[in-house]
Design an enzyme around this catalytic site. Structure first.
Site, short mmCIF file in Angstrom:
data_model
loop_
_atom_site.label_atom_id
_atom_site.label_comp_id
_atom_site.label_asym_id
_atom_site.label_seq_id
_atom_site.Cartn_x
_atom_site.Cartn_y
_atom_site.Cartn_z
N HIS A 1 16.51 9.94 -1.10
CA HIS A 1 15.20 9.27 -1.13
C HIS A 1 15.40 7.75 -1.02
CE1 HIS A 1 11.32 7.81 -2.43
NE2 HIS A 1 11.85 7.29 -3.53
N GLU B 1 13.87 2.46 -13.28
CA GLU B 1 12.94 3.46 -13.78
C GLU B 1 13.66 4.74 -14.21
OE1 GLU B 1 9.94 3.13 -14.51
OE2 GLU B 1 9.06 5.12 -14.60
N ASP B 2 14.61 5.19 -13.40
CA ASP B 2 15.16 6.52 -13.60
C ASP B 2 16.54 6.57 -14.25
OD1 ASP B 2 12.91 7.43 -12.43
OD2 ASP B 2 13.82 8.01 -10.51
N ASP C 1 8.61 3.32 -0.09
CA ASP C 1 8.88 4.36 -1.08
C ASP C 1 7.80 5.44 -1.01
OD1 ASP C 1 9.69 5.67 -3.53
OD2 ASP C 1 8.16 4.47 -4.57
N ASP D 1 -13.41 11.04 22.82
CA ASP D 1 -12.29 10.09 22.96
C ASP D 1 -11.20 10.35 21.93
OD1 ASP D 1 -14.14 9.26 21.09
OD2 ASP D 1 -13.76 7.13 21.39
MN MN Z 1 11.02 6.13 -5.13
#
Ligand code: MN
Length: 721
Positions: free
Chosen positions: A31, A59-60, A122, A242
């Protein structure tokens, strides 16, 4: 680009996310790599690519700002921290206004615009891989993307990202609608492709024969734009003709208009569909010329004409800036021109110097505002510098008035705590709260909070306000040596209060107490009014006294009524009924004569009375006029009428009254009238013991300024002195 630095960032991310898997089972770092790839496609700079690789490590994982800063520099650490902050923002709301606040908050939280761009990269990858998420998560993320991130991409001029975000969101928000459109497009694809190819070739051939260097693209319009058109025009997809759009990209702006002319020559233009965004760019600095024409098969289609520079801006928006900066794309004209659109973009959104932007790449679009969350997830927009007090009153005045405590992001704070973007603010209230204190007025930054606090003081604290106000009023009066007693004197009070427009003294004090009126203003006005009335009030006192005395005497007179009037001797008649004439009102000392009335006794007149003199003397012979005289000792007072004749002037009545009062005369009435030819007549009815007393009164009154004469009523003119 420093490949080694990017590689080490990749290695760091891989190690940090070790053991973490994406929902599709691949290692988490895929990712990070994908996000970095999108950032690279957008044309972002090296710091942004490094930060994209690292965007989830704070964050992780256990990595912190300091470590990132040490390893990759402060800029990268700032970017990663910025993305982390945006990631932590909880998305919950539904209303349009909330959406706009939410977008503003994200922008306000983002001091460096690259944070938003990385966040969009992201989000784009997360949306591309959304099929592995639960249905619940698909819905909430898609809604958030549709309402927050796609509009942000649009605002930053990033068409390509915007379209993809919208189409991916639609897929999860209205799967059936999405499916319907893609199915129809699939079945029509062969026809559409043939049509596009035919038009492409026609345009290319014509431009080439006209020696214009141009590239022609055609594409199926993106799904969400078709979807929106179906809704807006309430059409079935088969009613939308269109579905294709053509794009002609040329080298120069004059070429844009040349191509426009050629297209209009080849196909019939649809009236009203021509739009010139070159001369008038969109707010996000999008530039192109749009026109809709009708093809040979009667199918309408749109053609967009633009230069390559406009094209890059349209595709990548603000991100295109770094592409230029890094020199990946050849820059044709001067730098000035290329950067002009960014400058305009910035100028349209903030006042600050655009050159600053190139060096710092900072944004601060909402410097005057701060966006915070309620515990329910509502975004509350407050002025910068706002405190929990502003927050509480923005929820409801009842919340503010019963507030006893506040916490921000779960930590208890004081009421003067300054709120930051993204803070979650919670207010504790209590029924027994003492209510706002006066210093809240200085802690609150919003006018509405201050108004509500003032209202509370006005309503809830009347007693206290009255006391405070009274003290302030008295202090003000004392400081100026004015008598509070005089200013609040009962007799004058209604008049004085009228001047300050309050019904009661308490109302005035209360207003001073809560700040609705200053003590200085109140004292000023009331004192003015008092001064104005004082002089005339003094004058009135004399007149009042005179009339009061008259009233008293009238009552005494009524008391006496029925008693025989003594003091007059009628020759030959004892105890006969005596009555003093109204026409000449004789007093002891006057030469008098009596007249025998029918059934009403003897009426006493002065000998100089007009009525006596006018009557023929025969009547005396008739025996009705009889001689009378005054008794020797007289205690009673006698009523008589005089008239003061004066030139017309102000204050005459007052002067007459003042003298009568000074002489202690018993006045029964005092009336003035102007004759209309410059004279004033003051009629005085009074009681005297004697002619000499009356004479001295007349003398005194004659001395008043402007008085020409003082006459006794009823006297024949020729007998007047
Ligand atoms: Mn992310």
């Amino acid at each position: 680009m420093d490949v080694e630095r990017i590689t080490s960032a990749y290695e760091y991310a891989r190690a940090a996310h070790e053991g973490q898997l994406r929902k599709d089972g691949s290692p988490y770092v895929t990712h990070c790599v994908a996000a970095a790839q999108i950032a690279l496609e957008m044309g972002l700079d090296e710091d942004s690519i490094v930060a994209s690789l690292l965007h989830d490590v704070i964050e992780d994982t256990s990595s912190g700002y300091d470590e990132l800063s040490r390893l990759f520099g402060a800029t990268v650490a700032d970017l990663v921290e910025g993305v982390t902050k945006l990631t932590r923002v909880q998305y919950t709301s539904k209303e349009d206004e909330q959406m706009e606040n939410m977008r503003k908050m994200l922008m306000a939280m983002t001091k460096d615009i690259r944070v938003i761009l990385i966040k969009i990269a992201d989000r784009l990858h997360n949306m591309r891989t959304m099929e592995y998420q639960t249905e619940e998560k698909q819905r909430t993320k898609s809604l958030e993307t549709m309402e927050i991130y796609a509009p942000l991409a649009h605002r930053l001029g990033m068409q390509r990202a915007k379209w993809e975000l919208e189409d991916l969101s639609l897929k999860y928000l209205d799967p059936e609608g999405y499916q319907e459109i893609t199915d129809v497009l699939d079945t029509k694809m062969q026809v559409l492709e043939e049509f596009m190819h035919s038009v492409d070739s026609q345009i290319e051939a014509r431009l080439s024969s006209d020696h214009i260097n141009a590239t022609v693209y055609s594409r199926i319009k993106h799904i969400y734009s078709i979807y929106r058109k179906m809704y807006a025009q309430k059409l079935d997809i088969n009613g939308i003709f269109d579905l294709c759009a053509f794009r002609v990209i040329v080298d120069t702006i004059p070429d844009c208009y040349n191509v426009l002319g050629i297209i209009h020559d080849m196909f019939k233009p649809v009236p009203g569909r021509f739009k010139d965004y070159i001369s008038t760019p969109k707010p996000n600095m999008y530039q192109s010329v749009h026109t809709t024409v009708i093809g040979s098969e009667g199918i309408p289609f749109e053609v967009q004409i633009r230069t390559w520079e406009m094209h890059r801006m349209a595709e990548y928006g603000i991100a295109a800036h770094w592409k230029y900066k890094m020199g990946n794309v050849p820059v044709k004209s001067g730098d000035e021109e290329n950067y002009a659109w960014i400058r305009r973009l910035l100028e349209s959104q903030q006042e600050s110097d655009a050159t600053d932007f190139f060096h710092n790449m900072k944004i601060d679009m909402f410097a005057d505002e701060v966006f915070v969350f309620s515990p329910k997830g509502d975004v509350i927009n407050l002025p910068a510098g706002a405190t929990p007090i502003d927050f509480a009153y923005s929820i409801h005045s009842g919340v503010g008035n019963t507030m006893v405590g506040a916490s921000v992001n779960g930590r208890i704070v004081t009421f003067d705590h300054v709120l930051q973007n993204g803070d979650i603010v919670e207010i504790r209230t209590s029924k027994n709260a003492p209510g706002p204190s006066r210093d809240w007025l200085t802690l609150a930054k919003s006018g509405s909070a201050r108004t509500k606090i003032k209202q509370w003081f006005k309503k809830e604290r009347r007693e206290e306000n009255i006391e405070t106000g009274r003290a302030m009023f008295e202090a003000e009066a004392h400081s100026r040596n004015l008598s509070v007693t005089a200013l609040t004197n009962e007799e004058m009070l209604p008049l004085l209060l009228k001047r300050v427009s309050f019904p009661t003294l308490d109302d005035l004090y209360a207003a001073i107490g809560y700040g609705g009126m200053t003590a200085t203003r109140a004292v000023n006005r009331m004192n003015d009014e008092l001064q104005r009335h004082q002089k005339s009030a003094e004058k009135k006192t004399v007149v009042d006294k005179v009339n009061e005395a008259a009233e008293r005497r009238n009552q005494q007179e009524a008391h006496r009524r029925g008693k025989p009037v003594h003091g007059v001797l009628v020759e030959g008649l004892d105890n006969c009924l005596i009555k003093f004439s109204r026409c000449c009102t004789p007093v002891p000392g006057d030469d008098i004569v009596g007249y025998i009335t029918r059934g009403q006794g003897v009426s006493i007149h002065r000998r100089d009375c007009e009525n006596y003199l006018r009557h023929p003397h025969s009547m005396e012979e008739d025996g009705r006029w009889i001689p009378v005289s005054w008794a020797d000792e007289i205690d009673d007072t006698y009523n008589t009428n005089i008239t003061v004749v004066s030139t017309e002037r102000q204050g005459l009545v007052l002067d007459v009254a003042t003298i009568l009062n000074a002489l202690n005369s018993k006045v029964r009435s005092l009336n003035a009238r102007d004759t209309g030819d410059g004279l004033s007549l003051v009629a005085v009815s009074l009681e005297v013991h004697s002619l000499s007393e009356l004479q001295s009164i007349i003398n005194r009154l004659s001395g008043i300024r402007g008085v020409s004469q003082v006459v006794r009523n009823g006297a024949s003119q020729k007998d007047q002195q």
